[in-house]
Scaffold this active site. Structure first.
Site, PDB file in Angstrom:
ATOM      1  N   GLU A  40       0.830  -1.209   0.000  1.00 42.09           N
ATOM      2  CA  GLU A  40       0.000   0.000   0.000  1.00 42.09           C
ATOM      3  C   GLU A  40       0.864   1.258   0.000  1.00 42.09           C
ATOM      4  O   GLU A  40       0.559   2.242  -0.666  1.00 42.09           O
ATOM      5  CB  GLU A  40      -0.933   0.012   1.217  1.00 42.09           C
ATOM      6  CG  GLU A  40      -2.116  -0.932   1.084  1.00 42.09           C
ATOM      7  CD  GLU A  40      -3.031  -0.536  -0.084  1.00 42.09           C
ATOM      8  OE1 GLU A  40      -3.372   0.646  -0.194  1.00 42.09           O
ATOM      9  OE2 GLU A  40      -3.369  -1.418  -0.881  1.00 42.09           O
ATOM     10  N   CYS A 195     -11.354   3.273 -14.741  1.00 43.11           N
ATOM     11  CA  CYS A 195     -11.741   4.664 -14.476  1.00 43.11           C
ATOM     12  C   CYS A 195     -10.481   5.497 -14.257  1.00 43.11           C
ATOM     13  O   CYS A 195     -10.280   6.102 -13.215  1.00 43.11           O
ATOM     14  CB  CYS A 195     -12.661   4.722 -13.250  1.00 43.11           C
ATOM     15  SG  CYS A 195     -13.500   6.312 -13.099  1.00 43.11           S
ATOM     16  N   CYS A 205     -16.808  -0.462 -18.197  1.00 43.60           N
ATOM     17  CA  CYS A 205     -16.949  -0.261 -16.747  1.00 43.60           C
ATOM     18  C   CYS A 205     -18.248  -0.865 -16.217  1.00 43.60           C
ATOM     19  O   CYS A 205     -19.329  -0.613 -16.758  1.00 43.60           O
ATOM     20  CB  CYS A 205     -16.927   1.234 -16.451  1.00 43.60           C
ATOM     21  SG  CYS A 205     -17.189   1.605 -14.707  1.00 43.60           S
ATOM     22  N   CYS A 211     -23.553   5.493 -13.577  1.00 45.15           N
ATOM     23  CA  CYS A 211     -22.550   6.530 -13.302  1.00 45.15           C
ATOM     24  C   CYS A 211     -23.074   7.914 -13.707  1.00 45.15           C
ATOM     25  O   CYS A 211     -23.376   8.160 -14.873  1.00 45.15           O
ATOM     26  CB  CYS A 211     -21.270   6.210 -14.060  1.00 45.15           C
ATOM     27  SG  CYS A 211     -20.027   7.498 -13.900  1.00 45.15           S
TER      28      CYS A 211
HETATM   29  S1  SF4 Z   1     -18.618   4.902 -16.241  1.00 41.62           S
HETATM   30 FE1  SF4 Z   1     -18.128   6.319 -14.590  1.00 41.62          FE
HETATM   31  S2  SF4 Z   1     -17.092   5.055 -13.056  1.00 41.62           S
HETATM   32 FE2  SF4 Z   1     -17.099   3.922 -14.971  1.00 41.62          FE
HETATM   33  S3  SF4 Z   1     -15.155   4.450 -15.974  1.00 41.62           S
HETATM   34 FE3  SF4 Z   1     -16.698   5.863 -16.738  1.00 41.62          FE
HETATM   35  S4  SF4 Z   1     -16.516   7.614 -15.374  1.00 41.62           S
HETATM   36 FE4  SF4 Z   1     -15.512   5.918 -14.345  1.00 41.62          FE
END
Ligand code: SF4
Length: 350
Positions: A40, A195, A205, A211
């Protein structure tokens, strides 16, 4: 305050992670608290691809807290050389010593105790507990921050502090009660691979359907680009004093400040000051006319412009040990922390 519905996040991420997440990173094998902690810290300002080689070397040399605590700081910095942000390595070393003194060489088992150690913040403490023990705790590192800010349209308004508070609330709400280790890895991986800061891969995604940034096509605005004051330049002259056997004079940088605890050639504000030093402190020093190229190195807040000055000399003429100095022989290198540009400079003259 009304909070957005966050229930979709964990199932979508867990499903995605089972298929697409990273499962073979070195620290995922045998995720003990110590191994997770070191990973980390390394990943705070370093990409996974760079960190893995460093991580393996670090673990081979310091397989446990006690070994790290007992090692000289020079050796810890040596294995960190090239990673930058060296306070991370100094804090790891200091924290390891505290762990030996206070906890018998183990990491404490609560996030509240972990944050009392040098270099461990709230998010890192929660990540250590989540990834090594499956304990529930919200994390908010750079990657998670970006995912949540976009998904829930947290723009930094009305104040950065309010936004920060909201992001922690969201991180808390999104964290599931079960599968916490997988979820934590999943949201960090999503931020690191899908992202991403520039050109997020929204089509791939698992959160796309929900989103808010994607829906309003604002994913490129979040987070807002950092407004940085123009980076100032700091110019120094570095005296590369070299003896016949090839060894180069180095001194240890003070703990505080740039390259703290690392070893560098003596630095001066001007060529004249470097020449005066060479004339008075080194025996038979001859400044070499061969001029070396200026080296520029960018730090977060300024750029260091190094003018290297090469001097050949026979030996010491009573340079005092403050700051500590040594002759470093690149052919038989000692295990010291050398900043990457210094290492390159030394190689260029040998
Ligand atoms: S949909 Fe939203 S969370 Fe997913 S990659 Fe695009 S900006 Fe990021």
């Amino acid at each position: 305050m009304h909070m957005d519905n966050t229930a979709f996040v964990a199932p979508a991420l867990l499903k995605w992670h089972a298929q697409h997440g990273r499962h073979d990173l070195p620290w995922q094998r045998e995720p003990t608290p110590y191994r997770v902690w070191v990973s980390e810290i390394m990943l705070q300002q370093t990409q996974v691809a760079t960190a893995t080689g460093y991580y393996d070397r670090f673990m081979r040399r310091f397989p446990d807290v006690a070994t790290l605590a007992a090692a000289p700081l020079d050796e810890v910095l040596h294995l960190w050389s090239g990673l930058g942000y060296y306070s991370r390595a100094r804090n790891l070393h200091r924290a390891a010593q505290q762990l030996v003194e206070q906890y018998g060489g183990e990491l404490p088992t609560t996030a509240a105790k972990l944050v009392e150690l040098p270099g461990i913040g709230r998010s890192t403490a929660a990540a250590i507990r989540a990834l090594s023990a499956g304990e529930r705790g919200a994390i908010l590192d750079g990657n998670v921050r970006r995912v949540l800010a976009r998904c829930f349209l947290v723009t930094g308004a009305p104040t950065p502090r309010a936004a920060e508070k909201r992001l922690w609330q969201l991180a808390e709400l999104c964290t599931p009660d079960e599968d916490v280790a997988a979820y934590t890895q999943a949201i960090m991986d999503l931020g690191a691979t899908i992202c991403v800061r520039r050109r997020p891969l929204c089509a791939a995604c698992p959160l796309e359907a929900h989103c808010a940034a994607k829906r309003s096509r604002r994913q490129h605005e979040i987070p807002a680009p950092r407004v940085r004051a123009a980076r100032r330049t700091r110019a120094v002259v570095m005296l590369l004093a070299q003896r016949g056997d090839g060894s180069v004079l180095l001194e240890r940088r003070p703990e505080r400040g740039v390259w703290g605890g690392l070893w560098c050639p003596p630095q001066f504000p001007s060529v004249e000051a470097a020449q005066l030093y060479a004339a008075t402190r080194l025996r038979s020093a001859v400044i070499e006319p061969r001029s070396l190229a200026i080296v520029r190195h960018a730090f977060t807040h300024f750029e260091l412009e190094i003018t290297p000055l090469l001097a050949s000399c026979e030996a010491w003429a009573g340079v005092m040990d403050e700051p500590p100095t040594l002759w470093y022989n690149p052919a038989q290198p000692e295990r010291l922390g050398l900043p990457a540009p210094v290492s390159a400079l030394i190689q260029s003259i040998t």
